[in-house]
Design a protein around this motif. Structure first.
Motif: not given
Length: 153
Positions: A127, A129, A143-144, A146-148, A150-151
């Motif tokens: 991943a 970021l 939020n970025k 959190k998405n990182f 999750k990936e």
């Protein structure tokens, strides 16, 4: 999966992100410290020059052994449109099973920095970021992150 978040931060911005990632993942973390003073205007100028010239530096002793982790998340600032000298040094001196990368930048250069980090580690990152300094300072980056995470999971 055993994860390590390791980061270098000249001003504290990248440290904020690295600690946030480690807290969310509930994993080990460690800050890298350069033995060269890079503070102030002259330190900033020298940092960019060293990065563009792909120089290495001497780091203070690292406590965590990267090879003991299934994934090492490596983060640092973008200097001179490329990977910062302390992160270049850390990657050059260590081995990794798997990696993910994050960076903070005031301007641009993340793509070039990530490409160089991938080349140096010999690993395709799980991943990526990219955060602007402004996002970290105003708190709008969560939020970025959190998405990182999750990936990675």
């Amino acid at each position: 999966m055993k994860i390590l978040v390791i980061f270098y931060s000249r001003t504290g911005t990248t440290k904020t992100v690295g600690e946030n990632i480690a807290n969310i993942l509930k994993c080990d973390s460690e800050e890298i410290f350069d033995t060269k003073d890079r503070m102030g205007v002259m330190g900033y100028m020298q940092a960019g020059k060293d990065a563009m010239l792909k120089k290495l530096t001497k780091l203070k002793k690292i406590q965590k052994t990267s090879g003991l982790y299934d994934l090492v998340i490596i983060g640092g600032p973008v200097w001179g449109f490329t990977v910062s000298t302390p992160i270049r040094t850390y990657i050059t001196e260590n081995k990794f099973k798997n990696v993910a990368f994050f960076c903070t930048q005031g301007g641009s250069g993340a793509e070039k920095a990530f490409s160089e980090m991938e080349r140096l580690t010999g690993k395709k990152p799980k991943a990526l970021l990219v955060l602007r300094t402004k996002e970290v300072l105003d708190g709008s980056y969560s939020n970025k992150v959190k998405n990182f995470v999750k990936e990675i999971k």
